[in-house]
Design a protein around this motif. Structure first.
Motif, PDB file in Angstrom:
ATOM      1  N   ASP A 167       0.829  -1.206   0.000  1.00 10.41           N
ATOM      2  CA  ASP A 167       0.000   0.000   0.000  1.00 10.41           C
ATOM      3  C   ASP A 167       0.864   1.256   0.000  1.00 10.41           C
ATOM      4  OD1 ASP A 167      -2.362   1.551   0.160  1.00 10.41           O
ATOM      5  OD2 ASP A 167      -2.044   1.771   2.324  1.00 10.41           O
ATOM      6  N   GLN A 220     -11.651   6.385   6.801  1.00  9.40           N
ATOM      7  CA  GLN A 220     -10.315   5.774   6.861  1.00  9.40           C
ATOM      8  C   GLN A 220     -10.199   4.636   7.876  1.00  9.40           C
ATOM      9  OE1 GLN A 220      -7.830   6.831   4.797  1.00  9.40           O
ATOM     10  NE2 GLN A 220      -6.302   5.439   5.590  1.00  9.40           N
ATOM     11  N   THR A 229      -3.332   4.389   0.649  1.00 12.55           N
ATOM     12  CA  THR A 229      -4.747   4.411   0.307  1.00 12.55           C
ATOM     13  C   THR A 229      -5.503   5.274   1.318  1.00 12.55           C
ATOM     14  OG1 THR A 229      -4.568   2.178  -0.585  1.00 12.55           O
ATOM     15  CG2 THR A 229      -6.786   2.964  -0.062  1.00 12.55           C
ATOM     16  N   THR A 230      -6.417   6.110   0.820  1.00 15.13           N
ATOM     17  CA  THR A 230      -7.217   6.966   1.697  1.00 15.13           C
ATOM     18  C   THR A 230      -8.694   6.783   1.386  1.00 15.13           C
ATOM     19  OG1 THR A 230      -7.078   8.834   0.173  1.00 15.13           O
ATOM     20  CG2 THR A 230      -5.402   8.702   1.904  1.00 15.13           C
ATOM     21  N   ASP A 231      -9.515   7.155   2.365  1.00 16.23           N
ATOM     22  CA  ASP A 231     -10.966   7.065   2.221  1.00 16.23           C
ATOM     23  C   ASP A 231     -11.585   8.034   3.217  1.00 16.23           C
ATOM     24  OD1 ASP A 231     -13.298   5.497   1.068  1.00 16.23           O
ATOM     25  OD2 ASP A 231     -13.655   5.180   3.202  1.00 16.23           O
ATOM     26  N   SER A 265     -12.024   2.323   8.767  1.00 15.27           N
ATOM     27  CA  SER A 265     -12.666   1.038   8.504  1.00 15.27           C
ATOM     28  C   SER A 265     -12.233   0.407   7.180  1.00 15.27           C
ATOM     29  CB  SER A 265     -14.184   1.212   8.534  1.00 15.27           C
ATOM     30  OG  SER A 265     -14.581   2.154   7.556  1.00 15.27           O
ATOM     31  N   LEU A 266     -11.032   0.658   6.750  1.00 14.64           N
ATOM     32  CA  LEU A 266     -10.545   0.057   5.505  1.00 14.64           C
ATOM     33  C   LEU A 266     -10.103  -1.377   5.751  1.00 14.64           C
ATOM     34  CD1 LEU A 266      -8.420   2.966   3.982  1.00 14.64           C
ATOM     35  CD2 LEU A 266     -10.728   2.226   3.339  1.00 14.64           C
ATOM     36  N   ASN A 267     -10.464  -2.236   4.799  1.00 16.57           N
ATOM     37  CA  ASN A 267     -10.072  -3.643   4.863  1.00 16.57           C
ATOM     38  C   ASN A 267      -9.163  -3.936   3.664  1.00 16.57           C
ATOM     39  OD1 ASN A 267      -9.971  -6.401   5.481  1.00 16.57           O
ATOM     40  ND2 ASN A 267     -11.820  -6.818   4.292  1.00 16.57           N
ATOM     41  N   ASP A 289     -14.924  -0.797  -3.150  1.00 21.13           N
ATOM     42  CA  ASP A 289     -13.564  -1.347  -3.192  1.00 21.13           C
ATOM     43  C   ASP A 289     -12.790  -0.848  -4.398  1.00 21.13           C
ATOM     44  OD1 ASP A 289     -14.457  -2.909  -5.359  1.00 21.13           O
ATOM     45  OD2 ASP A 289     -14.689  -4.696  -4.144  1.00 21.13           O
ATOM     46  N   VAL A 294      -8.821  -3.112  -1.616  1.00 22.92           N
ATOM     47  CA  VAL A 294      -9.119  -2.310  -0.427  1.00 22.92           C
ATOM     48  C   VAL A 294     -10.627  -2.034  -0.440  1.00 22.92           C
ATOM     49  CG1 VAL A 294      -8.631  -0.196   0.851  1.00 22.92           C
ATOM     50  CG2 VAL A 294      -6.842  -1.243  -0.562  1.00 22.92           C
ATOM     51  N   THR A 295     -11.285  -2.409   0.668  1.00 25.06           N
ATOM     52  CA  THR A 295     -12.728  -2.236   0.787  1.00 25.06           C
ATOM     53  C   THR A 295     -13.018  -1.341   1.988  1.00 25.06           C
ATOM     54  OG1 THR A 295     -13.009  -4.487  -0.071  1.00 25.06           O
ATOM     55  CG2 THR A 295     -14.937  -3.466   0.956  1.00 25.06           C
ATOM     56  N   ASP A 296     -13.940  -0.384   1.791  1.00 24.89           N
ATOM     57  CA  ASP A 296     -14.295   0.505   2.911  1.00 24.89           C
ATOM     58  C   ASP A 296     -15.585   0.024   3.568  1.00 24.89           C
ATOM     59  OD1 ASP A 296     -16.415   1.393   1.340  1.00 24.89           O
ATOM     60  OD2 ASP A 296     -15.571   3.389   1.005  1.00 24.89           O
TER      61      ASP A 296
END
Length: 156
Positions: free
Chosen positions: A18, A26, A21-23, A28-30, A59, A52-54
Motif C-alpha cells: 500500500d 479511513q 490508500t485513503t478514504d 474502517s478500511l479492509n 472497493d 481495499v474495501t471501505d
C-alpha cells in the motif's frame, strides 16, 4: 522486493504494498492480498492484487509486482580429513561426496565442486582441498578438507 528467510519462506503484507490508500472513512478500511506467501518454488517475479474495501463496501484494486529474492548463501560443511590411496598406476581421485558433510541452503544447492579431484605420485602428502557449494540463486560458500594422499605400492 521480499527476501526468503532461512526456511525458504517470505511473506508480504498489505502495508508492504500500500502506497497510502485513503478514504473518507479511513478507520474502517479492509486490505486483502491475492497472494502474500512465497517460497523458494515461487517465480522471481509475481503480480499481487491488493483489494481495499471501505465500510460502505466500496472497493478498489491495484496490482503490484513483488520480486522474490534469495540473499542467503548456502552453508558449506566439509569433512575434516579424507585419505586417498594411490592405485597401482599411481592415480587416485575423489568426488565432492567425499568432502561434503550435509552442506545446506534455505532453497536448494545447484552444484558442489571440489577444487581438485585427481591426484598422482607428485601429490603424495597432505593437501587442502576446497569444496565450493553454489545455490540456485548463484550464491556460494566454501570449506576445506585436509586430504592425505598415500602411496602404499611397493616398488618392484
Amino acid at each position: 522486493n521480499v527476501f526468503l528467510d532461512a526456511n525458504g519462506d517470505a511473506r508480504v503484507r498489505s502495508r508492504d504494498i500500500d502506497a497510502g490508500t485513503t478514504d473518507n472513512c479511513q478507520a474502517s478500511l479492509n486490505f486483502k492480498l491475492s497472494n502474500n506467501d512465497f517460497t523458494c518454488a515461487s517465480p522471481t517475479t509475481n503480480f499481487v492484487t491488493m483489494t481495499v474495501t471501505d465500510a460502505g463496501n466500496n472497493d478498489v484494486e491495484c496490482i503490484s509486482q513483488v520480486t522474490v529474492l534469495d540473499n542467503l548463501a548456502p552453508e558449506a560443511q566439509c569433512a575434516l580429513t579424507h585419505a586417498i590411496v594411490l592405485d597401482g598406476d599411481g592415480r587416485g581421485s575423489l568426488t565432492f561426496q567425499d568432502l561434503d558433510r550435509n552442506s545446506d541452503d534455505n532453497c536448494a544447492i545447484r552444484t558442489r565442486e571440489a577444487s581438485t579431484s585427481s591426484f598422482g605420485c607428485n601429490d603424495v602428502g597432505q593437501k587442502d582441498i576446497t569444496l565450493t557449494v553454489t545455490d540456485t540463486s548463484g550464491l556460494t560458500d566454501s570449506c576445506e578438507t585436509k586430504v592425505t594422499i598415500f602411496d602404499d605400492t611397493t616398488p618392484l
